[in-house]
Scaffold this motif. Structure first.
Motif, PDB file in Angstrom:
ATOM      1  N   TYR A   1      47.027  22.569  42.695  1.00 62.20           N
ATOM      2  CA  TYR A   1      47.202  22.811  41.251  1.00 62.20           C
ATOM      3  C   TYR A   1      47.093  21.525  40.464  1.00 62.20           C
ATOM      4  CZ  TYR A   1      48.835  26.876  43.593  1.00 62.20           C
ATOM      5  OH  TYR A   1      48.897  27.930  44.448  1.00 62.20           O
TER       6      TYR A   1
ATOM      7  N   SER B   1      57.657  31.901  44.192  1.00 60.79           N
ATOM      8  CA  SER B   1      57.416  31.312  45.513  1.00 60.79           C
ATOM      9  C   SER B   1      56.472  32.168  46.357  1.00 60.79           C
ATOM     10  CB  SER B   1      58.754  31.151  46.226  1.00 60.79           C
ATOM     11  OG  SER B   1      58.573  31.239  47.609  1.00 60.79           O
TER      12      SER B   1
ATOM     13  N   SER C   1      56.354  39.574  41.481  1.00 60.12           N
ATOM     14  CA  SER C   1      56.062  38.309  42.135  1.00 60.12           C
ATOM     15  C   SER C   1      54.648  37.816  41.812  1.00 60.12           C
ATOM     16  CB  SER C   1      56.236  38.505  43.640  1.00 60.12           C
ATOM     17  OG  SER C   1      55.972  37.325  44.316  1.00 60.12           O
ATOM     18  N   ILE C   2      53.694  38.745  41.857  1.00 57.46           N
ATOM     19  CA  ILE C   2      52.317  38.364  41.535  1.00 57.46           C
ATOM     20  C   ILE C   2      52.238  37.824  40.109  1.00 57.46           C
ATOM     21  CG2 ILE C   2      50.008  39.261  41.129  1.00 57.46           C
ATOM     22  CD1 ILE C   2      50.454  41.285  43.316  1.00 57.46           C
TER      23      ILE C   2
ATOM     24  N   ARG D   1      51.387  29.183  37.894  1.00 58.64           N
ATOM     25  CA  ARG D   1      50.341  28.266  38.349  1.00 58.64           C
ATOM     26  C   ARG D   1      49.116  28.274  37.453  1.00 58.64           C
ATOM     27  NH1 ARG D   1      53.115  30.327  42.462  1.00 58.64           N
ATOM     28  NH2 ARG D   1      53.501  29.105  44.349  1.00 58.64           N
TER      29      ARG D   1
ATOM     30  N   TYR E   1      43.647  34.502  39.994  1.00 64.31           N
ATOM     31  CA  TYR E   1      44.309  35.048  38.817  1.00 64.31           C
ATOM     32  C   TYR E   1      43.631  36.337  38.395  1.00 64.31           C
ATOM     33  CZ  TYR E   1      46.000  30.484  39.542  1.00 64.31           C
ATOM     34  OH  TYR E   1      46.533  29.393  40.174  1.00 64.31           O
TER      35      TYR E   1
ATOM     36  N   ASN F   1      42.013  38.363  40.399  1.00 65.26           N
ATOM     37  CA  ASN F   1      42.325  39.453  41.344  1.00 65.26           C
ATOM     38  C   ASN F   1      43.765  39.919  41.203  1.00 65.26           C
ATOM     39  OD1 ASN F   1      44.123  38.715  43.611  1.00 65.26           O
ATOM     40  ND2 ASN F   1      42.500  37.405  44.380  1.00 65.26           N
ATOM     41  N   HIS F   2      44.658  39.007  40.887  1.00 71.35           N
ATOM     42  CA  HIS F   2      46.042  39.438  40.688  1.00 71.35           C
ATOM     43  C   HIS F   2      46.181  40.312  39.438  1.00 71.35           C
ATOM     44  CE1 HIS F   2      47.677  35.923  43.338  1.00 71.35           C
ATOM     45  NE2 HIS F   2      47.285  36.954  44.047  1.00 71.35           N
TER      46      HIS F   2
ATOM     47  N   LEU G   1      45.177  43.679  40.464  1.00 71.69           N
ATOM     48  CA  LEU G   1      46.228  44.347  41.241  1.00 71.69           C
ATOM     49  C   LEU G   1      47.313  44.897  40.331  1.00 71.69           C
ATOM     50  CD1 LEU G   1      46.959  42.058  44.315  1.00 71.69           C
ATOM     51  CD2 LEU G   1      46.129  44.393  44.344  1.00 71.69           C
TER      52      LEU G   1
ATOM     53  N   GLY H   1      36.848  34.213  43.994  1.00 72.36           N
ATOM     54  CA  GLY H   1      37.681  33.174  44.605  1.00 72.36           C
ATOM     55  C   GLY H   1      37.285  32.849  46.029  1.00 72.36           C
TER      56      GLY H   1
ATOM     57  N   LYS I   1      38.674  24.459  48.928  1.00 71.76           N
ATOM     58  CA  LYS I   1      38.601  24.984  50.293  1.00 71.76           C
ATOM     59  C   LYS I   1      37.213  24.773  50.874  1.00 71.76           C
ATOM     60  CE  LYS I   1      38.980  29.324  47.961  1.00 71.76           C
ATOM     61  NZ  LYS I   1      39.992  30.117  47.452  1.00 71.76           N
TER      62      LYS I   1
ATOM     63  N   PHE J   1      44.720  45.372  55.288  1.00 73.34           N
ATOM     64  CA  PHE J   1      44.503  44.670  54.024  1.00 73.34           C
ATOM     65  C   PHE J   1      45.676  43.734  53.715  1.00 73.34           C
ATOM     66  CE2 PHE J   1      45.557  44.867  49.445  1.00 73.34           C
ATOM     67  CZ  PHE J   1      44.432  44.256  48.901  1.00 73.34           C
TER      68      PHE J   1
ATOM     69  N   HIS K   1      47.248  33.939  51.934  1.00 70.50           N
ATOM     70  CA  HIS K   1      48.277  33.193  51.201  1.00 70.50           C
ATOM     71  C   HIS K   1      48.860  32.090  52.053  1.00 70.50           C
ATOM     72  CE1 HIS K   1      48.142  36.805  48.651  1.00 70.50           C
ATOM     73  NE2 HIS K   1      48.459  35.961  47.699  1.00 70.50           N
TER      74      HIS K   1
ATOM     75  N   LEU L   1      46.082  29.387  52.405  1.00 70.98           N
ATOM     76  CA  LEU L   1      45.626  28.676  51.212  1.00 70.98           C
ATOM     77  C   LEU L   1      46.763  28.003  50.469  1.00 70.98           C
ATOM     78  CD1 LEU L   1      43.019  31.231  49.864  1.00 70.98           C
ATOM     79  CD2 LEU L   1      42.578  29.054  50.999  1.00 70.98           C
ATOM     80  N   THR L   2      47.952  28.561  50.538  1.00 73.08           N
ATOM     81  CA  THR L   2      49.002  27.921  49.743  1.00 73.08           C
ATOM     82  C   THR L   2      50.123  27.343  50.588  1.00 73.08           C
ATOM     83  OG1 THR L   2      50.369  29.871  49.430  1.00 73.08           O
ATOM     84  CG2 THR L   2      48.570  29.576  47.895  1.00 73.08           C
TER      85      THR L   2
HETATM   86  C1  HEM Z   1      48.993  42.691  48.083  1.00 72.11           C
HETATM   87  C2  HEM Z   1      49.114  41.821  47.218  1.00 72.11           C
HETATM   88  C3  HEM Z   1      48.265  40.595  47.040  1.00 72.11           C
HETATM   89  C4  HEM Z   1      46.940  40.412  47.238  1.00 72.11           C
HETATM   90  C5  HEM Z   1      45.928  41.409  47.782  1.00 72.11           C
HETATM   91  C6  HEM Z   1      46.630  39.070  46.877  1.00 72.11           C
HETATM   92  C7  HEM Z   1      45.374  38.498  46.985  1.00 72.11           C
HETATM   93  C8  HEM Z   1      45.154  37.152  46.907  1.00 72.11           C
HETATM   94  C9  HEM Z   1      43.980  36.496  47.345  1.00 72.11           C
HETATM   95  C10 HEM Z   1      42.781  37.200  47.969  1.00 72.11           C
HETATM   96  C11 HEM Z   1      44.126  35.171  47.111  1.00 72.11           C
HETATM   97  C12 HEM Z   1      43.143  34.088  47.438  1.00 72.11           C
HETATM   98  C13 HEM Z   1      42.195  34.028  46.340  1.00 72.11           C
HETATM   99  C14 HEM Z   1      41.392  32.787  46.320  1.00 72.11           C
HETATM  100  O1  HEM Z   1      41.791  31.747  46.827  1.00 72.11           O
HETATM  101  O2  HEM Z   1      40.335  32.909  45.747  1.00 72.11           O
HETATM  102  C15 HEM Z   1      45.397  34.992  46.521  1.00 72.11           C
HETATM  103  C16 HEM Z   1      45.907  33.772  46.118  1.00 72.11           C
HETATM  104  C17 HEM Z   1      47.177  33.595  45.692  1.00 72.11           C
HETATM  105  N1  HEM Z   1      48.153  34.563  45.570  1.00 72.11           N
HETATM  106 FE1  HEM Z   1      47.956  36.495  45.947  1.00 72.11          FE
HETATM  107  N2  HEM Z   1      47.760  38.471  46.431  1.00 72.11           N
HETATM  108  C18 HEM Z   1      48.780  39.359  46.545  1.00 72.11           C
HETATM  109  C19 HEM Z   1      50.086  39.155  46.257  1.00 72.11           C
HETATM  110  C20 HEM Z   1      50.608  37.953  45.865  1.00 72.11           C
HETATM  111  C21 HEM Z   1      51.999  37.715  45.624  1.00 72.11           C
HETATM  112  C22 HEM Z   1      53.105  38.743  45.801  1.00 72.11           C
HETATM  113  C23 HEM Z   1      52.116  36.446  45.222  1.00 72.11           C
HETATM  114  C24 HEM Z   1      53.411  35.816  44.829  1.00 72.11           C
HETATM  115  C25 HEM Z   1      53.899  34.790  45.245  1.00 72.11           C
HETATM  116  C26 HEM Z   1      50.799  35.850  45.218  1.00 72.11           C
HETATM  117  C27 HEM Z   1      50.498  34.533  44.891  1.00 72.11           C
HETATM  118  C28 HEM Z   1      49.286  33.949  45.117  1.00 72.11           C
HETATM  119  C29 HEM Z   1      49.011  32.558  44.921  1.00 72.11           C
HETATM  120  C30 HEM Z   1      49.990  31.520  44.421  1.00 72.11           C
HETATM  121  C31 HEM Z   1      47.696  32.342  45.294  1.00 72.11           C
HETATM  122  C32 HEM Z   1      46.941  31.031  45.291  1.00 72.11           C
HETATM  123  C33 HEM Z   1      46.406  30.755  43.966  1.00 72.11           C
HETATM  124  C34 HEM Z   1      45.620  29.507  43.944  1.00 72.11           C
HETATM  125  O3  HEM Z   1      45.176  29.041  44.992  1.00 72.11           O
HETATM  126  O4  HEM Z   1      45.464  28.986  42.858  1.00 72.11           O
HETATM  127  N3  HEM Z   1      49.904  36.801  45.612  1.00 72.11           N
HETATM  128  N4  HEM Z   1      46.016  36.226  46.389  1.00 72.11           N
END
Ligand code: HEM
Lengths: 539, 396
Positions: A39, A63, A135-136, A143, A216, A218-219, A222, A483, A508, B347, B355, B358-359
């Motif tokens: 970030y 978190s 959370s999402i 971020r 962001y 994709n979230h 969702l 992404g 990445k 999925f 996650h 990557l994080t």
């Molecule tokens: C089923 C639910 C979720 C799916 C399918 C999902 C999907 C994804 C995917 C595919 C990525 C990687 C995208 C990329 O790097 O291009 C990502 C990144 C991320 N997700 Fe989720 N997510 C979900 C839930 C959550 C939740 C609950 C959190 C809460 C903490 C979260 C926080 C993050 C963060 C912080 C990143 C990294 C962002 C970044 O690298 O800037 N996600 N998510």
């Protein structure tokens, strides 16, 4: 809280780690360490404040550790729900408690007691999904916004400390012709489809920044999806009704408030021909018939403005064969072919002289709407005294009775009247039963044939949440592809008094950027940039 | 046409087999640098893989013509297609990274999958009404492609583990690694046993009360270790059963499936024991020296990259298209049917993986274990959910 002014002049929010503009480490760590570029070293709320309740809640949901736990718990819960069938998949006419116990023993009983037979609609499962949603949202805001600020404010000239402490870094002696070198460097970088910016003796080459927004996007998708799914509980958003329509019958379509009517003209049931060569092996192995198609030919009508109590005036809208996979659609509704049943519709009988078996007359009983009396002419008639569509003998009360209104096992009590027996004679007729209660009848009723008809099982569905869910799904897919199929790469070049510096960063897929940087440095006759992280490991 | 189709599949199988061998040679080429990336042998291995793939594509197209519908509608067809998509996944990933060792492991796994597929009934079957939809083809093929690419991450993860886990002494990790290898051997064992008893036309018929509470005959194609509950052996002079399947096992022909499962475990155990005797060390320890020249960082990235590429494809096929089809065929896009739920679990699992990677910097070994686990989930959904948890999707 106070903003932080960097030596380059940029004002950074409180909590910033690396200056948004020049990248100088503001909160100084040990000088030789690699920078944590996650970030971009921005000021994230969750990393900055942690005093009161709001902060703590925010930090909890922000978190990723918590997020992953939520996902994993949901995953495990979902798996538990598949150990035994959910209640909606067990036979509907049984007592669930008994069913789980009988079929699956003690485990089944426990499963039922814990409520796992309706796991996916349990409050805690829905809560889990809700928590994931929160959370999402929180994690993305925490971020996404600072990241956006930082990438927008970044400048070409970076602080030396920023460059030196990138994972990929290399130095070479300064070339003779400065201008020519920079021109060539720009050319080489553009060749690799980087967007190149220059500030004096500094170059920033960047590509794929938009992929940083992937998570962001994709979230957001969702969240829209989840919200759409939740909207279903709002009355009127979601209609799902079953209806059974017999052949020839016209019925109001459920859920349409008597605005639409359906007439079931005819039911078609086709099976595969066992002689069809290409399927014959399989059909022989299965050893039965395989259904090829079932369909209800229907006519859809629209009713005019309804007066209470009056029969509506129907105008035809369309004819349509409803098949599996091909629902009838109108006005936001879909009508699906889901089931069918075959029922007896008519039974015909003959009134006979008991001894000679001479026929006196014939009549047919409509099993749905039996008449009270069947006139056979010449003073002969049969009166239907009692009708039991689904006959059984009630032993407690010692009399015949019916289980349901469905003609599964029809039985009748007739009174036969002829000129010779004007007071009538009683006969009891059922399937494979023909009783003469008095034992002195002169006439009898003989079974003459049965007609069956199809009843089609349709489901009427209208779901206003579908478009929302669909949009959410599309946005999600766009975000994931954005992404995961692209990445954000940056290469910095700096000419100082003695040296050329090359530094590079990607969010990445380091393998890819390494190949690119190697290629560029070799073409520019520079020393290769070194992966300082690997070097560190080797030590 | 149907015959041509099976010949093409057979040809593909053989070509894949040769490709594996060629990749293995490529790995042993002396100059260490050359061994890992594209060299002459590697190029040939790759070309062979593509030829094999084309041949299998030929099988697919001809079978489609012969049956009148896309051949992805029963377990044999779907599993074969999944194997083919694994090869495609490999072809794509190899094009990016050109790592020969990937071929040495990916092709045999694909071979196992295809061989396993052909143990199911192979006749061309008519389509029941629910399956007569274009969305069926779109959904199933895309989902299988996604799973095929994800399977490459398993292959890369496995390579990483074999190459890096400390084999100087036994540990929990070496134990689990042996277990993974043993599972692969069990699949091989199952195939060998089925082939043997298939060639000798083994059949033992039992009389039993089936899942619908009616008396029926059950024909075993393998000697009965586990017989049907209170079953009666009708065929004379046949082995077994040693014990009876417990009565609570549900599903079509459950005792027979249990018996097959036991045979797989036993034959896998025999193969494993034999190899241990021959090699006199853990299989992981025996394989490790072959991988001493590989760039494990690169293998690690490949395992991640396959997830990054496969995850969106899988989501599109197994969730998005599946929902569109379910909306059309079953009146609702989501019904918590076991197969659907396991697609969701897959999925969620890979989402969690991404996650963590990557994080939270789960790289290297931890990431590799997750890739292995992900494949276990995929195979569970493919096999166990179809065979054991009966639902709307159960083909067999
Ligand atoms: C089923 C639910 C979720 C799916 C399918 C999902 C999907 C994804 C995917 C595919 C990525 C990687 C995208 C990329 O790097 O291009 C990502 C990144 C991320 N997700 Fe989720 N997510 C979900 C839930 C959550 C939740 C609950 C959190 C809460 C903490 C979260 C926080 C993050 C963060 C912080 C990143 C990294 C962002 C970044 O690298 O800037 N996600 N998510």
């Amino acid at each position: 809280m106070d903003k932080i002014k960097c030596e380059c002049g940029h004002l950074n929010p409180y909590g910033t780690i690396l200056c948004e503009s020049c990248g100088k480490p503001i909160q100084e760590e040990a000088d030789h360490q690699l920078l944590n570029m996650r970030y971009e070293g921005t000021a994230r709320r969750s990393q900055t404040y942690n005093t009161n309740f709001v902060d703590k809640t925010w930090n909890f949901f922000s978190s990723v550790k918590v997020g992953v736990w939520l996902i994993v718990i949901t995953l495990i819960a979902s798996a538990i729900g598949t150990i035994f069938p959910q209640q909606m998949y067990i036979p509907q006419n049984v007592n669930p408690a008994a069913h789980y116990e009988n079929e699956y023993g003690v485990l089944g009983e426990i499963y039922y007691l814990l409520g796992f037979h309706n796991l996916y609609s349990s409050w805690w499962f829905v809560l889990l999904l809700g928590l994931i949603g929160v959370s999402i949202t929180v994690a993305s805001i925490d971020r996404g916004i600072p990241l956006y600020r930082s990438l927008k404010n970044q400048r070409v000239t970076k602080h030396e400390n920023f460059l030196k402490r990138q994972r990929m870094f290399g130095t070479t002696k300064r070339p003779e012709d400065e201008e020519q070198f920079i021109e060539e460097a720009i050319f080489r970088l553009k060749e690799k489809r980087y967007k190149v910016r220059r500030e004096g003796n500094n170059i920033l080459a960047e590509k794929g920044r938009f992929s940083r927004w992937g998570p962001y996007v994709n979230h957001v998708g969702l969240i829209i999806f989840l919200l759409g799914a939740m909207l279903r509980i709002v009355p009127g958003m979601y209609i799902d009704e079953d209806m059974w329509v017999r052949e020839g019958e016209t019925k109001a379509v459920k859920g349409t408030d008597r605005e639409y009517y359906l007439k079931h003209e005819q039911f078609v049931l086709e099976t595969y021909d066992p002689k069809e060569e290409r399927y014959s092996d399989a059909l022989n192995r299965v050893g039965g018939t395989v259904v090829k198609n079932y369909q209800s030919d229907v006519v859809l009508y629209k009713a005019d403005k309804k007066l209470p109590g009056a029969k509506p005036e129907l105008t035809e809208v369309k004819e349509y064969p409803i098949q599996v996979n091909r629902p009838l659609q109108f006005d936001g509704f879909s009508v699906y072919q889901v089931d069918y049943r075959q029922e007896m519709s008519e039974m015909s009988f003959q009134l006979q002289n008991k001894e000679t078996e001479d026929a006196i007359g014939e009549f047919t009983v409509d099993l749905q709407n039996p008449k009270n009396e069947y006139d056979l002419g010449d003073g002969n008639k049969v009166i239907l005294r009692n009708y039991y569509p689904d006959f059984y003998f009630d032993k407690e009360r010692n009399q015949p009775a019916t289980r349901t209104n469905v003609p599964n096992n029809p039985a009748f009590i007739f009174n036969m009247i002829t000129p010779e027996t004007p007071d009538g004679e009683i006969a009891f007729i059922g399937i494979r039963q023909n009783l003469d209660p008095s034992g002195e009848n002169q006439y009898k009723i003989a079974f003459n044939g049965v007609d069956t008809e199809f009843i089609t099982g349709l489901t009427v569905n209208r779901d206003y949440t579908l478009p929302i869910i669909f949009v959410g799904g599309i946005i999600f897919m766009i975000g994931v592809v954005q992404g995961l199929y692209w990445n954000h790469r940056r290469i910095w070049l700096k000419l100082n008094e003695e040296e050329v510096w090359v530094a590079a960063h990607t969010n990445k897929n380091w393998h890819g950027i390494k190949r690119e940087v190697d290629d560029v440095t070799s073409k520019l006759q520079l020393n290769p940039a070194i992966d300082q992280q690997e070097k560190k490991k080797e030590r | 046409m149907a015959e041509l189709s099976s010949s093409l599949l057979y040809a593909a199988f053989i070509i894949y087999f040769i490709a594996t061998a060629v990749f293995a040679v490529a790995l042993t080429v002396k100059k260490s640098d050359e061994a890992t990336t594209m060299n002459k042998w590697g190029r040939w291995g790759y070309i062979l893989s593509i030829i094999g793939f084309i041949s299998q594509l030929g099988y697919f197209i001809t079978r489609w013509i012969a049956s009148g519908h896309a051949p992805v509608s029963n377990l044999f067809e779907f599993t074969t297609f999944f194997g083919m998509m694994m090869v495609l996944g490999f072809i794509v990933i190899y094009a990016i990274y050109r790592l020969n060792v990937l071929g040495v492991f990916a092709m045999p796994v694909a071979l196992l999958v295809i061989a396993y597929a052909s143990m199911f009934p192979r006749e061309i079957e008519p389509l029941i009404p629910a399956l007569q939809s274009n969305w069926l083809k779109i959904h199933v093929t895309t989902a299988a492609l996604g799973e095929g690419i994800l399977a490459i991450s398993f292959v890369a993860g496995l390579i990483y583990l074999i190459a890096t886990i400390n084999q100087s002494k036994g540990s929990k990790k070496t134990g689990w690694l042996e277990f993974v290898l043993y599972t692969l051997l069990s699949t091989l064992g199952f195939i060998l046993v089925s082939l043997y008893f298939g060639l000798t036309d083994y059949q033992a018929t039992f009389n039993w009360i089936n899942e619908n509470e009616t008396e029926a005959e059950l024909v075993y194609e393998l000697p009965a270790i586990a017989g049907p509950h209170e079953g009666e052996l009708l065929t004379e002079d046949k082995f077994g059963p040693l014990f009876e399947a417990p009565s609570w096992m549900e599903g079509i022909d459950a005792p027979k499936k249990l018996n097959t499962f036991i045979w797989s475990l036993l034959s896998g155990g025999m193969l494993y024991g034999l190899l241990r005797l021959l090699l006199r060390k853990r299989l992981g320890a025996a394989l490790q020296p072959l991988l001493k020249n590989i760039n494990t960082e690169l293998v690690d990235e490949i395992s991640y990259r396959s997830v990054a590429i496969g995850f969106p494809v899988f989501t599109l096929g197994a969730l998005v298209f599946a929902m569109i089809w379910a909306q059309e065929a079953w009146t609702r896009f989501w019904g918590w049917d076991p197969k659907e739920v396991w697609a969701l679990i897959t999925f969620l699992f890979y989402a969690a993986y991404l996650h963590l990677r990557l994080t939270r910097d789960w790289h290297g070994e931890r990431s590799a274990w997750l890739c292995v686990l992900g494949f276990v989930i995929i195979m569970f959904n493919l096999i166990a959910v179809n065979l054991v948890i009966a639902g709307l999707h159960s083909y067999a």
